[in-house]
Every structure is written in structure tokens, then in C-alpha cells.
Design a protein around this motif. Structure first.
Motif, mmCIF file in Angstrom:
data_model
loop_
_atom_site.group_PDB
_atom_site.id
_atom_site.type_symbol
_atom_site.label_atom_id
_atom_site.label_comp_id
_atom_site.label_asym_id
_atom_site.label_seq_id
_atom_site.Cartn_x
_atom_site.Cartn_y
_atom_site.Cartn_z
ATOM 1 N N ALA A 49 -0.670 8.890 -16.033
ATOM 2 C CA ALA A 49 -1.618 9.718 -16.787
ATOM 3 C C ALA A 49 -2.215 10.813 -15.903
ATOM 4 O O ALA A 49 -2.555 11.896 -16.389
ATOM 5 C CB ALA A 49 -2.726 8.857 -17.386
ATOM 6 N N ALA A 50 -2.311 10.532 -14.599
ATOM 7 C CA ALA A 50 -2.832 11.524 -13.643
ATOM 8 C C ALA A 50 -1.714 12.447 -13.147
ATOM 9 O O ALA A 50 -1.938 13.238 -12.235
ATOM 10 C CB ALA A 50 -3.493 10.815 -12.469
ATOM 11 N N ASP A 51 -0.520 12.313 -13.737
ATOM 12 C CA ASP A 51 0.646 13.134 -13.381
ATOM 13 C C ASP A 51 1.142 12.866 -11.959
ATOM 14 O O ASP A 51 1.615 13.759 -11.274
ATOM 15 C CB ASP A 51 0.348 14.625 -13.579
ATOM 16 N N HIS A 52 1.011 11.600 -11.524
ATOM 17 C CA HIS A 52 1.487 11.190 -10.209
ATOM 18 C C HIS A 52 2.835 10.492 -10.333
ATOM 19 O O HIS A 52 3.111 9.831 -11.337
ATOM 20 C CB HIS A 52 0.497 10.238 -9.543
ATOM 21 N N HIS A 53 3.632 10.611 -9.309
ATOM 22 C CA HIS A 53 4.937 9.948 -9.245
ATOM 23 C C HIS A 53 4.734 8.473 -8.870
ATOM 24 O O HIS A 53 3.972 8.157 -7.958
ATOM 25 C CB HIS A 53 5.812 10.651 -8.206
ATOM 26 N N VAL A 54 5.436 7.583 -9.569
ATOM 27 C CA VAL A 54 5.367 6.143 -9.325
ATOM 28 C C VAL A 54 6.783 5.601 -9.188
ATOM 29 O O VAL A 54 7.672 5.968 -9.954
ATOM 30 C CB VAL A 54 4.644 5.407 -10.479
ATOM 31 N N ILE A 55 6.965 4.706 -8.236
ATOM 32 C CA ILE A 55 8.232 3.984 -8.065
ATOM 33 C C ILE A 55 7.989 2.538 -8.473
ATOM 34 O O ILE A 55 7.010 1.924 -8.034
ATOM 35 C CB ILE A 55 8.714 4.059 -6.603
ATOM 36 N N TYR A 56 8.854 2.017 -9.331
ATOM 37 C CA TYR A 56 8.715 0.636 -9.797
ATOM 38 C C TYR A 56 10.029 -0.092 -9.541
ATOM 39 O O TYR A 56 11.034 0.175 -10.199
ATOM 40 C CB TYR A 56 8.375 0.614 -11.292
ATOM 41 N N ALA A 57 10.037 -0.987 -8.557
ATOM 42 C CA ALA A 57 11.218 -1.793 -8.242
ATOM 43 C C ALA A 57 11.034 -3.154 -8.908
ATOM 44 O O ALA A 57 10.192 -3.943 -8.504
ATOM 45 C CB ALA A 57 11.375 -1.939 -6.735
ATOM 46 N N ASP A 58 11.830 -3.408 -9.922
ATOM 47 C CA ASP A 58 11.664 -4.576 -10.781
ATOM 48 C C ASP A 58 12.770 -5.587 -10.515
ATOM 49 O O ASP A 58 13.917 -5.377 -10.886
ATOM 50 C CB ASP A 58 11.697 -4.112 -12.242
ATOM 51 N N THR A 112 2.398 8.052 -5.411
ATOM 52 C CA THR A 112 1.081 7.531 -5.063
ATOM 53 C C THR A 112 1.070 6.013 -5.160
ATOM 54 O O THR A 112 0.202 5.361 -4.595
ATOM 55 C CB THR A 112 -0.009 8.090 -5.999
ATOM 56 N N LEU A 113 2.056 5.472 -5.872
ATOM 57 C CA LEU A 113 2.145 4.026 -6.080
ATOM 58 C C LEU A 113 3.604 3.609 -6.066
ATOM 59 O O LEU A 113 4.455 4.287 -6.645
ATOM 60 C CB LEU A 113 1.517 3.658 -7.438
ATOM 61 N N ALA A 114 3.872 2.495 -5.396
ATOM 62 C CA ALA A 114 5.194 1.859 -5.455
ATOM 63 C C ALA A 114 4.952 0.377 -5.716
ATOM 64 O O ALA A 114 4.201 -0.269 -4.989
ATOM 65 C CB ALA A 114 5.959 2.062 -4.160
ATOM 66 N N VAL A 115 5.563 -0.134 -6.762
ATOM 67 C CA VAL A 115 5.396 -1.533 -7.141
ATOM 68 C C VAL A 115 6.685 -2.274 -6.826
ATOM 69 O O VAL A 115 7.768 -1.810 -7.175
ATOM 70 C CB VAL A 115 5.075 -1.666 -8.649
ATOM 71 N N ILE A 116 6.552 -3.403 -6.161
ATOM 72 C CA ILE A 116 7.687 -4.310 -5.975
ATOM 73 C C ILE A 116 7.342 -5.547 -6.781
ATOM 74 O O ILE A 116 6.499 -6.356 -6.388
ATOM 75 C CB ILE A 116 7.930 -4.644 -4.495
ATOM 76 N N ASP A 117 7.977 -5.647 -7.937
ATOM 77 C CA ASP A 117 7.677 -6.720 -8.887
ATOM 78 C C ASP A 117 8.629 -7.884 -8.652
ATOM 79 O O ASP A 117 9.756 -7.876 -9.131
ATOM 80 C CB ASP A 117 7.787 -6.205 -10.322
ATOM 81 N N GLY A 118 8.138 -8.812 -7.871
ATOM 82 C CA GLY A 118 8.911 -10.013 -7.611
ATOM 83 C C GLY A 118 9.353 -10.112 -6.167
ATOM 84 O O GLY A 118 10.539 -10.033 -5.882
ATOM 85 N N VAL A 119 8.409 -10.286 -5.245
ATOM 86 C CA VAL A 119 8.741 -10.360 -3.823
ATOM 87 C C VAL A 119 9.656 -11.541 -3.523
ATOM 88 O O VAL A 119 10.650 -11.399 -2.816
ATOM 89 C CB VAL A 119 7.460 -10.426 -2.960
ATOM 90 N N THR A 120 9.345 -12.702 -4.073
ATOM 91 C CA THR A 120 10.179 -13.878 -3.815
ATOM 92 C C THR A 120 11.592 -13.643 -4.322
ATOM 93 O O THR A 120 12.572 -13.965 -3.644
ATOM 94 C CB THR A 120 9.550 -15.129 -4.457
ATOM 95 N N GLU A 121 11.722 -13.047 -5.504
ATOM 96 C CA GLU A 121 13.044 -12.751 -6.052
ATOM 97 C C GLU A 121 13.767 -11.704 -5.206
ATOM 98 O O GLU A 121 14.973 -11.810 -4.963
ATOM 99 C CB GLU A 121 12.926 -12.267 -7.498
ATOM 100 N N ALA A 122 13.037 -10.688 -4.755
ATOM 101 C CA ALA A 122 13.646 -9.658 -3.909
ATOM 102 C C ALA A 122 14.183 -10.269 -2.628
ATOM 103 O O ALA A 122 15.296 -9.942 -2.190
ATOM 104 C CB ALA A 122 12.616 -8.571 -3.591
ATOM 105 N N MET A 123 13.411 -11.162 -2.027
ATOM 106 C CA MET A 123 13.861 -11.809 -0.801
ATOM 107 C C MET A 123 15.077 -12.686 -1.060
ATOM 108 O O MET A 123 16.043 -12.666 -0.293
ATOM 109 C CB MET A 123 12.731 -12.641 -0.201
ATOM 110 N N SER A 124 15.042 -13.447 -2.142
ATOM 111 C CA SER A 124 16.162 -14.329 -2.476
ATOM 112 C C SER A 124 17.433 -13.542 -2.751
ATOM 113 O O SER A 124 18.530 -13.974 -2.374
ATOM 114 C CB SER A 124 15.812 -15.198 -3.685
ATOM 115 N N ASP A 125 17.294 -12.377 -3.395
ATOM 116 C CA ASP A 125 18.451 -11.525 -3.700
ATOM 117 C C ASP A 125 19.241 -11.145 -2.455
ATOM 118 O O ASP A 125 20.439 -10.909 -2.525
ATOM 119 C CB ASP A 125 18.017 -10.227 -4.391
#
Length: 180
Positions: A49-58, A112-125
Motif C-alpha cells: 500500500a506504501a508502494d514498496h517492493h516486497v519479496i515473499y519466499a513461500d 523494504t520487506l522480505a518474508v521467509i515463510d517456513g524456516v524449518t521447511e526451507a532448511m529441510s528442503d
């Protein structure tokens, strides 16, 4: 003594206080199905909404769910298309992943924001053990810190242990997640 930690700049509460630090790793921990991803997506909605770039790693879901939730939070399709870089990684954050993110940064600006959704899953991958302090340190030194160097507030979403008796104040796995 001349350098100071930048104040939190992301995830604004209704009283104007912000909670997430730019260029740092920030944790969002909770029990299974405790709305961690919803909270993260509310933060994403604020940034878009603030027109910022966001990275979402799901690592736990797919793009349909994320887009559906963002739309429910009032984000327009145009904002999603122009400012959200959605990743659904299936392995190591390697040179190709870095190139994809660098291209997105060139096109959309620094996140301005990067989300890593699922750290345990990311590590297991990628074959890392969340119970191993050495593996946790190796993981955090990789994609989370790389994303933090872009200047983004990195929100690491993780689960707490199911047992309330020995839970402590860190994510499931090694206590190294807290110090990381």
C-alpha cells in the motif's frame, strides 16, 4: 560509537510504532495455525500500500493462497503485480535465485520487506537439520542474511515446539535460531 542500529521501519501498529528492523533478521514465531502467515501478509499489505517492493519466499503454500489473502486485505491486483516478488523455492537459494531477486530489485526497487515463510521447511528442503546449531547458523548465513543485505527487514516465520513444557522463547529446533 557513530553507527547506530536503524530504528524499526516496517510493520506499523495503529499507534504508529513500527516493529521490524531494516537490514536485520526478525522472527515471527507461533504454534501451528496461529495466523503467522496472515500476520506476515498483513505486513506485506502495508508495504505494498506504501508502494514498496516486497519479496515473499513461500516454502509452505502456493501463490493462490497468498494472492487471495492479500486481496482480502485490500491489496489491488496492480499493487501485487507491480511490487510483489513471490518465490516458491524448492531448494537452495543459489546463484540463480539471487539473479532472479536481483532482477526484481532492478525492476521494482530495493525491498523494504522480505518474508521467509517456513524456516524449518526451507532448511529441510536443502537437507539441513533445524535441530543442529551448525545447520541453523549455515542457513541463516545464506538466504536470510543475503536478503537482509538488500536493506529489507527480513521476517522469518517459524513454528514453536508443540510441547508447552520446554518451549522457551525460540523456534522449534536449535536455540541457535534465537541468537541468529
Amino acid at each position: 560509537g557513530e553507527q547506530v542500529t536503524p530504528p524499526p521501519s516496517v510493520f506499523e501498529r495503529s499507534d504508529g510504532v513500527r516493529l521490524l528492523y531494516p537490514g536485520r533478521l526478525n522472527s515471527l514465531l507461533g504454534e501451528t495455525e496461529s495466523c503467522k502467515s496472515w500476520i506476515a501478509q498483513a505486513v506485506v499489505a502495508q508495504e505494498l500500500a506504501a508502494d514498496h517492493h516486497v519479496i515473499y519466499a513461500d516454502y509452505e503454500d502456493g501463490p493462490e493462497s497468498t494472492v487471495e489473502r492479500l486481496r482480502a486485505l485490500g491489496v489491488s491486483s496492480e499493487q501485487i503485480a507491480s511490487k510483489l516478488t513471490y518465490l516458491n523455492p524448492g531448494g537452495r537459494f543459489d546463484e540463480l535465485a539471487e539473479a532472479v531477486v536481483q532482477e526484481a530489485i532492478s525492476a521494482r526497487g530495493a525491498p523494504t520487506l522480505a518474508v521467509i515463510d517456513g524456516v524449518t521447511e526451507a532448511m529441510s528442503d536443502i537437507g539441513l537439520d533445524p535441530m543442529s546449531g551448525t545447520d541453523v547458523a549455515a542457513y541463516y548465513a545464506d538466504s536470510p542474511r543475503w536478503l537482509a543485505r538488500t536493506g529489507a527487514a527480513v521476517a522469518l516465520i517459524d513454528h514453536v515446539t508443540k510441547s508447552t513444557e520446554g518451549r522457551g522463547r525460540w523456534a522449534i529446533g536449535s536455540e541457535r535460531k534465537l541468537s541468529g
